[in-house]
Design a protein around this motif. Structure first.
Motif, PDB file in Angstrom:
ATOM      1  N   SER A 138       0.831  -1.201   0.000  1.00 64.38           N
ATOM      2  CA  SER A 138       0.000   0.000   0.000  1.00 64.38           C
ATOM      3  C   SER A 138       0.867   1.254   0.000  1.00 64.38           C
ATOM      4  O   SER A 138       0.505   2.267  -0.594  1.00 64.38           O
ATOM      5  CB  SER A 138      -0.974  -0.012   1.185  1.00 64.38           C
ATOM      6  N   LEU A 139       2.031   1.185   0.647  1.00 70.27           N
ATOM      7  CA  LEU A 139       2.930   2.347   0.602  1.00 70.27           C
ATOM      8  C   LEU A 139       3.434   2.575  -0.818  1.00 70.27           C
ATOM      9  O   LEU A 139       3.460   3.703  -1.319  1.00 70.27           O
ATOM     10  CB  LEU A 139       4.122   2.155   1.548  1.00 70.27           C
ATOM     11  N   CYS A 140       3.818   1.481  -1.476  1.00 71.92           N
ATOM     12  CA  CYS A 140       4.320   1.606  -2.834  1.00 71.92           C
ATOM     13  C   CYS A 140       3.248   2.163  -3.772  1.00 71.92           C
ATOM     14  O   CYS A 140       3.543   2.985  -4.644  1.00 71.92           O
ATOM     15  CB  CYS A 140       4.829   0.264  -3.347  1.00 71.92           C
ATOM     16  N   ASN A 141       2.011   1.715  -3.571  1.00 74.61           N
ATOM     17  CA  ASN A 141       0.926   2.250  -4.394  1.00 74.61           C
ATOM     18  C   ASN A 141       0.724   3.734  -4.138  1.00 74.61           C
ATOM     19  O   ASN A 141       0.538   4.523  -5.061  1.00 74.61           O
ATOM     20  CB  ASN A 141      -0.385   1.517  -4.098  1.00 74.61           C
ATOM     21  N   LEU A 142       0.805   4.080  -2.855  1.00 75.93           N
ATOM     22  CA  LEU A 142       0.594   5.465  -2.455  1.00 75.93           C
ATOM     23  C   LEU A 142       1.637   6.380  -3.097  1.00 75.93           C
ATOM     24  O   LEU A 142       1.323   7.458  -3.607  1.00 75.93           O
ATOM     25  CB  LEU A 142       0.669   5.554  -0.932  1.00 75.93           C
ATOM     26  N   LEU A 143       2.888   5.909  -3.075  1.00 82.26           N
ATOM     27  CA  LEU A 143       3.989   6.749  -3.568  1.00 82.26           C
ATOM     28  C   LEU A 143       4.297   6.510  -5.037  1.00 82.26           C
ATOM     29  O   LEU A 143       5.164   7.157  -5.610  1.00 82.26           O
ATOM     30  CB  LEU A 143       5.249   6.493  -2.739  1.00 82.26           C
ATOM     31  N   ARG A 144       3.627   5.529  -5.619  1.00 77.35           N
ATOM     32  CA  ARG A 144       3.874   5.135  -7.001  1.00 77.35           C
ATOM     33  C   ARG A 144       5.341   4.752  -7.213  1.00 77.35           C
ATOM     34  O   ARG A 144       6.055   5.321  -8.041  1.00 77.35           O
ATOM     35  CB  ARG A 144       3.469   6.257  -7.963  1.00 77.35           C
ATOM     36  N   ILE A 145       5.834   3.862  -6.336  1.00 76.05           N
ATOM     37  CA  ILE A 145       7.184   3.333  -6.506  1.00 76.05           C
ATOM     38  C   ILE A 145       7.134   1.820  -6.453  1.00 76.05           C
ATOM     39  O   ILE A 145       6.085   1.241  -6.184  1.00 76.05           O
ATOM     40  CB  ILE A 145       8.148   3.840  -5.405  1.00 76.05           C
ATOM     41  N   GLN A 146       8.284   1.202  -6.715  1.00 77.32           N
ATOM     42  CA  GLN A 146       8.390  -0.251  -6.655  1.00 77.32           C
ATOM     43  C   GLN A 146       8.953  -0.651  -5.286  1.00 77.32           C
ATOM     44  O   GLN A 146       9.766   0.085  -4.727  1.00 77.32           O
ATOM     45  CB  GLN A 146       9.344  -0.759  -7.741  1.00 77.32           C
ATOM     46  N   PRO A 147       8.547  -1.808  -4.751  1.00 77.25           N
ATOM     47  CA  PRO A 147       9.145  -2.259  -3.476  1.00 77.25           C
ATOM     48  C   PRO A 147      10.662  -2.319  -3.559  1.00 77.25           C
ATOM     49  O   PRO A 147      11.353  -2.064  -2.578  1.00 77.25           O
ATOM     50  CB  PRO A 147       8.551  -3.655  -3.287  1.00 77.25           C
ATOM     51  N   SER A 148      11.187  -2.626  -4.745  1.00 80.78           N
ATOM     52  CA  SER A 148      12.645  -2.732  -4.875  1.00 80.78           C
ATOM     53  C   SER A 148      13.323  -1.383  -4.660  1.00 80.78           C
ATOM     54  O   SER A 148      14.470  -1.308  -4.242  1.00 80.78           O
ATOM     55  CB  SER A 148      13.007  -3.281  -6.252  1.00 80.78           C
ATOM     56  N   ASP A 149      12.600  -0.275  -4.952  1.00 79.53           N
ATOM     57  CA  ASP A 149      13.177   1.044  -4.712  1.00 79.53           C
ATOM     58  C   ASP A 149      13.534   1.203  -3.241  1.00 79.53           C
ATOM     59  O   ASP A 149      14.565   1.773  -2.893  1.00 79.53           O
ATOM     60  CB  ASP A 149      12.179   2.153  -5.097  1.00 79.53           C
ATOM     61  N   ILE A 150      12.658   0.698  -2.383  1.00 81.65           N
ATOM     62  CA  ILE A 150      12.899   0.831  -0.943  1.00 81.65           C
ATOM     63  C   ILE A 150      14.067  -0.043  -0.524  1.00 81.65           C
ATOM     64  O   ILE A 150      14.978   0.399   0.167  1.00 81.65           O
ATOM     65  CB  ILE A 150      11.634   0.453  -0.143  1.00 81.65           C
ATOM     66  N   THR A 151      14.070  -1.286  -1.000  1.00 80.42           N
ATOM     67  CA  THR A 151      15.129  -2.196  -0.552  1.00 80.42           C
ATOM     68  C   THR A 151      16.501  -1.744  -1.040  1.00 80.42           C
ATOM     69  O   THR A 151      17.471  -1.802  -0.302  1.00 80.42           O
ATOM     70  CB  THR A 151      14.858  -3.639  -1.015  1.00 80.42           C
ATOM     71  N   THR A 152      16.572  -1.240  -2.284  1.00 79.62           N
ATOM     72  CA  THR A 152      17.886  -0.778  -2.762  1.00 79.62           C
ATOM     73  C   THR A 152      18.341   0.444  -1.985  1.00 79.62           C
ATOM     74  O   THR A 152      19.518   0.584  -1.661  1.00 79.62           O
ATOM     75  CB  THR A 152      17.881  -0.452  -4.266  1.00 79.62           C
ATOM     76  N   LEU A 153      17.394   1.328  -1.668  1.00 79.52           N
ATOM     77  CA  LEU A 153      17.755   2.521  -0.887  1.00 79.52           C
ATOM     78  C   LEU A 153      18.304   2.104   0.478  1.00 79.52           C
ATOM     79  O   LEU A 153      19.314   2.640   0.941  1.00 79.52           O
ATOM     80  CB  LEU A 153      16.540   3.429  -0.707  1.00 79.52           C
ATOM     81  N   PHE A 154      17.652   1.134   1.099  1.00 82.04           N
ATOM     82  CA  PHE A 154      18.098   0.684   2.420  1.00 82.04           C
ATOM     83  C   PHE A 154      19.489   0.068   2.333  1.00 82.04           C
ATOM     84  O   PHE A 154      20.338   0.301   3.186  1.00 82.04           O
ATOM     85  CB  PHE A 154      17.109  -0.346   2.993  1.00 82.04           C
TER      86      PHE A 154
END
Lengths: 466, 605
Positions: free
Chosen positions: B87-103
């Motif tokens: 739901s966060l990814c939908n909200l921000l219009r990003i991919q889950p992988s964007d978060i994991t790579t950033l981390f």
């Protein structure tokens, strides 16, 4: 041999010691408040917070201390063995039903409070040693006396080791100091000191691996052993050439034995470190000796670590960084400067960088907020207290009181030595409290009883001769 | 056994340990300051307070550049609790992988506890929806930032753009941090210090897990000082109109008020909406435009270096008159043997030679300037002396210089001199015959359109100019920079200008090369140029002019690439601009011309 009972029980109590005790306790409580205060609970007597609980412990301790002062000193002499036995039982009990905190099964849960028998066991050992030595007029030049004293100290020590609580165990070394006063050979202290120096050397050399010819990569400690062996040989040659023949045999024997003992010791120290100690204990020792950071440097140099900002290098989670606690404590102490950051104003304290800041690391809170002046005052008060206790012990007519007095002084000294040494980076991180100042009911009550029993005995010094 | 001494031994041990502790404490706390520095680095956070950037208005007070608030979505990886990733990814219009790579990146840099940028520059409308939901996601928060916005959608290269600071800029200027934005071109760059204001500092504490808390006591916060507003020299209507005239063309228009040096319009075509280089679309659009063959990011008005062509004959005339090589009455045969010409004339005086743009005439004019028999023994040495004098005069027009203007990265063009030809041909290996194409603005001569317009200003003013500039008032009601209050006098007799101006007037009269672009009620003085092109492509159309003849209000240079005759394609653009500026409207009689220009398309040539 009972009290003459002519005087009021509080007459002859050494009030100066009581004042120093009170000062340390109150100052400790103030700093616990500073370290632990929560914005939503500003009341220092809020029972849901550490400082509120500590206030309660202070009340309990004062009450118990006063009770001890009203008791007969003779009681402690008569019941020493039972008190000792009771604490042994408690130590056994904790192994059976204790709860485990920080890896040590050291706590007996009673209602909302947890009791730590190890903090009380010292009282029992002190009383028992005093009783044994004063009763038997023991002489420490015979092995039997030494053995019995070792058993009295060793049994609770062993039980504490089983928890395992290495910190509390170490404080039992204090009794050696008391025994030294009663005639234990000074060689024990010298050999002990020598063992520490040689042990440290063994650990440092053993930390590095060296590529030997023929043997390949091996621990660097073999170099140290070789040096010891060569020194042994040189001694042998010197004895052969410079000592008259009739004395040679004895000296040969001493040289051979000490060389073998030294080599064996340095081997077993490394064996202990490698095989017996838990990883975190091993790391703590390395950190204290400044070895662990070296290991870190190596990994940083080999990796392509970007030069991060200063703060980022320092902040790492505890798990990533074995030296975290030690370094945070040192930074907090250093940040105090000469006059300190001011009460309740220490940035390292307020922002929670200092680990365990209201218990074992309370001294770094004091150092940061009260500066060099405050640290000096606390150390000064402790030294004053210890020296005063020693002098008070010396003025006892009763050997029982004297031995117990030395035990009390030695215990405070060893806690000071290890706790402050740990905070300022001179000793490994060993979790023991700073007497009277660290948060904790068991330790405050334990230390209070320890001290006040001696104050009671001292108050009766003129009327008793045990 | 005597044990009395042992008390002393034990007390000594206690004291020695205490002294060791005190010495150690003294070194930690009093002597060594590195611990304090480490503590400060750990616990103190200086939060920069960014002031709003100054607003830019046009000369009529219309807003050209202002600010808009956007939101950056940040995350402190260490504080993140398990959450509904989808739901966060939908909200921000990003991919889950964007978060994991950033981390993973944050971890690698040892910044796991510090705020990381997850989504940049969310528009206020989008942010409204996000902010309602954000509380559900521990560790995520939004930070506001301001962006530039251009309500007039015009003057992109004139106004310039703002972008993230480059490593070079960061190194050169200690004011900035690595994450800041800085003016990259145009006014935004030239007036960066005025526009940016002064950052404030808010002192805060950072705790062991990266929480930021307000700091009380010790250090006082410093408020940010907002940037200075600017009134620029541009007339937004004129700029807009110019951009419309230049649609589907490559080239540029520069319009300057001659008496003040204020740049009224600066069009570089093809142009683009400056809002395209703002916010999340900036990176993408920047790449697209950088790779566009038509080079929309290239400011042709100040960075394109063209051969000037026939308009250069004006500077030649004034130089020759000043040197005394000719007079206004000098007649020269139109001998088309060496150099071609066009039109029906044979023996013009200066005025008519300008009107007819007679090539042989100006070849001979420069010949007389350069080979003035100053060294009778050698034609080569003679040319060296003459060219030196010629170059000095040409440079006085501002050719070969940056004109002291306030536009960043202008090109200087090239006024070839002795040094240049010595390098090219060798010392005393060249004479006038080698370099004669200079005489008609061809050859190695290179000028920027801004310089062309500046020459028009010089003629309009009869002998001087003010450095062209883009900002009229620093602060509302303020002054321009001091350099722009200074007149540069060329030291050429005003009388010499009369001939040239009269000739330029005739250019827009019947029989002149730009007569069809003449205006009914405004006397325009101009000069056409048609610059030949290597590779068989269509010629570049050039025109410079000013109007009115007396007390001129506007000078213009128009350069249309690959359009053809200057009189046909650039002159009408210039006179339409004049009409727009002076009359504020386009007369019925000009509408046909306007339509012709609007419809013309030279992009594919």
């Amino acid at each position: 041999m009972s009290s003459l009972g002519r005087q009021h029980p509080l007459a002859n109590v050494d009030w100066l010691t009581v004042i120093v005790y009170g000062a340390l306790v109150i100052f400790g409580w103030m700093n616990i408040y500073s370290a632990a205060v929560v914005d939503t609970h500003p009341n220092p007597m809020d029972m849901s917070q550490e400082y509120g609980k500590q206030f309660l412990f202070i009340l309990i301790s004062s009450f118990l201390g006063l009770m001890v002062l009203y008791m007969e000193g003779e009681f402690f002499n008569k019941f020493a063995i039972y008190i000792y036995g009771l604490f042994i039982l408690l130590l056994l009990l904790v192994l059976a039903i204790g709860t485990t905190v920080n890896g040590a099964k050291a706590w007996i849960q009673i209602g909302g409070f947890a009791l730590q028998p190890a903090e009380f066991a010292k009282i029992g050992v002190g009383l028992m040693l005093a009783k044994y030595i004063s009763n038997t007029k023991a002489k420490f030049n015979n092995w039997k006396t030494r053995l019995i004293a070792a058993v009295i100290i060793g049994v609770p020590a062993l039980l504490i080791l089983l928890q395992p609580d290495v910190g509390s165990l170490l404080t039992f070394v204090a009794f050696i100091l008391a025994l030294y006063r009663e005639g234990l050979s000074g060689n024990v202290l010298i050999i002990g000191l020598g063992a520490i120096v040689f042990g440290v050397l063994s650990i440092i050399t053993g930390f590095n691996k060296i590529n030997y010819p023929f043997f390949g990569e091996q621990s660097g400690v073999f170099i140290l052993m070789t040096i010891v062996f060569v020194i042994g040989l040189v001694f042998m040659l010197m004895i052969k050439n410079f000592v008259v023949p009739r004395n040679r045999k004895k000296l040969y024997l001493i040289t051979i034995l000490s060389t073998v003992a030294a080599i064996g010791f340095s081997f077993s120290v490394n064996f202990m470190i490698d095989k017996v100690l838990a990883k975190h204990q091993k790391t703590r020792i390395y950190v204290t000796l400044g070895l662990e950071e070296k290991e870190e440097d190596r990994s940083e140099m080999s990796g392509d670590a970007e030069t991060a900002e200063a703060a980022d290098i320092v902040i790492r989670s505890k798990n990533d960084d074995p030296g975290y606690n030690a370094r945070m404590a040192k930074i907090a102490v250093g940040n105090g400067g000469f006059f300190g950051q001011g009460y309740m104003q220490g940035p390292m304290t307020k922002n929670k960088y200092v680990p365990e800041r209201w218990t074992d690391f309370i001294f770094s809170v004091i150092s940061e907020e009260w500066g060099f002046i405050g640290s000096l005052a606390v150390i000064g008060l402790f030294v004053f207290l210890i020296v005063r206790l020693i002098n008070m012990a010396e003025r006892q007519r009763s050997q029982f009181s004297r031995v117990y007095g030395y035990c009390v002084a030695s215990i405070f000294f060893l806690h000071l030595l290890i706790n402050v040494g740990m905070v300022i980076g001179l000793a490994p991180i060993i979790g023991i409290p700073l007497p009277f100042m660290s948060y904790g009911g068991s330790s405050l009550i334990g230390f209070t009883l320890l001290l006040f029993i001696f104050l009671r005995l001292d108050a009766e010094r003129l009327s008793v001769f045990r | 056994m005597n044990l009395d001494g042992r008390r002393i031994t034990i007390i000594l041990i206690v004291c020695v340990i205490a002294i060791i502790f005190v010495i150690r404490l003294f070194f930690l706390q009093v002597v060594n300051s590195t611990w304090k520095e480490q503590a400060t680095a750990l616990t103190e956070e200086e939060i920069p307070l960014y002031p709003p950037r100054g607003i830019i208005y046009d000369r009529e007070g219309r807003m050209l550049v202002t600010n808009q608030t956007v939101y950056n979505l940040m995350v402190v990886p260490k504080k993140v609790q398990p959450f509904d990733t989808l739901s966060l990814c939908n909200l921000l219009r990003i991919q889950p992988s964007d978060i994991t790579t950033l981390f993973a990146k944050a971890k690698a840099r040892g910044e796991y506890h510090r705020p990381q940028l997850l989504v940049e520059q969310i528009a206020p409308a989008d942010y409204a929806a996000i902010s309602e939901q954000l509380y559900k996601f521990e560790g995520f928060f939004a930070e506001s930032r301001t962006l530039r916005v251009y309500p007039q959608r015009a003057g992109a290269l004139f106004l310039g753009d703002v972008g993230k600071i480059s490593p070079g800029e960061y190194k050169a200027n200690p004011y900035y941090t690595k994450q800041e934005y800085i003016g990259k071109s145009g006014i935004e760059k030239a007036y960066e210090t005025e526009l940016r204001g002064i950052k404030g500092i808010k002192y805060a504490f950072r705790d062991n897990v990266g929480n930021i808390k307000d700091q009380e006591g010790d250090k006082e916060d410093q408020a940010a000082i907002p940037g200075t507003d600017l009134i620029c020299t541009m007339d937004a209507d004129l700029q807009n109109y110019g951009e419309k005239l230049m649609q589907n063309k490559r080239g540029c228009i520069v319009a300057i008020e001659p008496s003040t040096g204020e740049i009224l319009a600066m069009v570089s075509a093809p142009t683009y909406d400056p809002n395209l280089l703002v916010g999340r679309v900036r990176g993408h659009n920047f790449n697209v435009m950088t790779n566009d063959a038509q080079k929309p990011l290239f400011n042709r008005a100040t960075q394109a270096q063209y051969r000037p062509g026939s308009i250069f004959k004006l500077a030649q005339s004034l130089t020759a008159l000043s040197v005394g090589a000719i007079t206004a009455q000098t007649r020269i045969h139109c001998n088309r043997g060496i150099i071609g010409c066009h039109g029906n004339h044979s023996y013009d005086d200066l005025e008519m030679a300008i009107v007819h743009s007679c090539n042989p005439y100006f070849r001979e004019v420069m010949h007389r300037v350069v080979e003035g028999n100053r060294d009778p023994k050698s034609r080569f040495r003679d040319a060296r002396l003459g060219l030196e004098i010629w170059q000095g005069y040409i440079q006085r027009f501002g050719f070969g210089t940056d004109l002291h203007c306030d536009i960043p990265s202008v090109k200087t063009g090239n006024v070839p001199g002795v040094e240049f030809y010595d390098k090219w041909y060798g010392k005393e290996q060249w004479a006038f015959s080698t370099i004669y194409s200079l005489s008609i603005g061809e050859g190695e001569m290179l000028v920027t359109p801004l310089q062309m317009c500046n020459m028009a200003c010089v003629i309009a003013n009869r002998g001087w100019y003010v450095a062209p500039h883009t900002v009229k008032q620093i602060g509302i009601g303020g002054k321009p920079r001091e350099d722009f209050l200074v007149r540069y006098d060329l030291g050429i007799d005003t009388a010499h200008f009369t001939t040239v101006v009269n000739a330029m007037e005739k250019v827009l009269q019947p029989g002149g090369t730009a007569w069809r672009s003449a205006l009914k009620d405004i006397v325009v003085c101009g000069k056409t140029g048609t610059v030949q092109n290597a590779g068989g492509k269509e010629d570049h159309a050039v025109f410079i002019c000013f109007a009115p003849k007396d007390n001129p209000k506007i000078a213009i240079a128009v350069y249309t690439e690959n359009a053809g005759f200057g009189g046909t394609w650039s002159a009408p653009v210039a006179t339409l601009m004049i009409e727009k500026y002076l009359n504020d409207s386009i007369a019925k009689s000009s509408e046909a011309r306007e339509k012709l220009i609007f419809d013309a398309n030279f992009l594919d040539r």
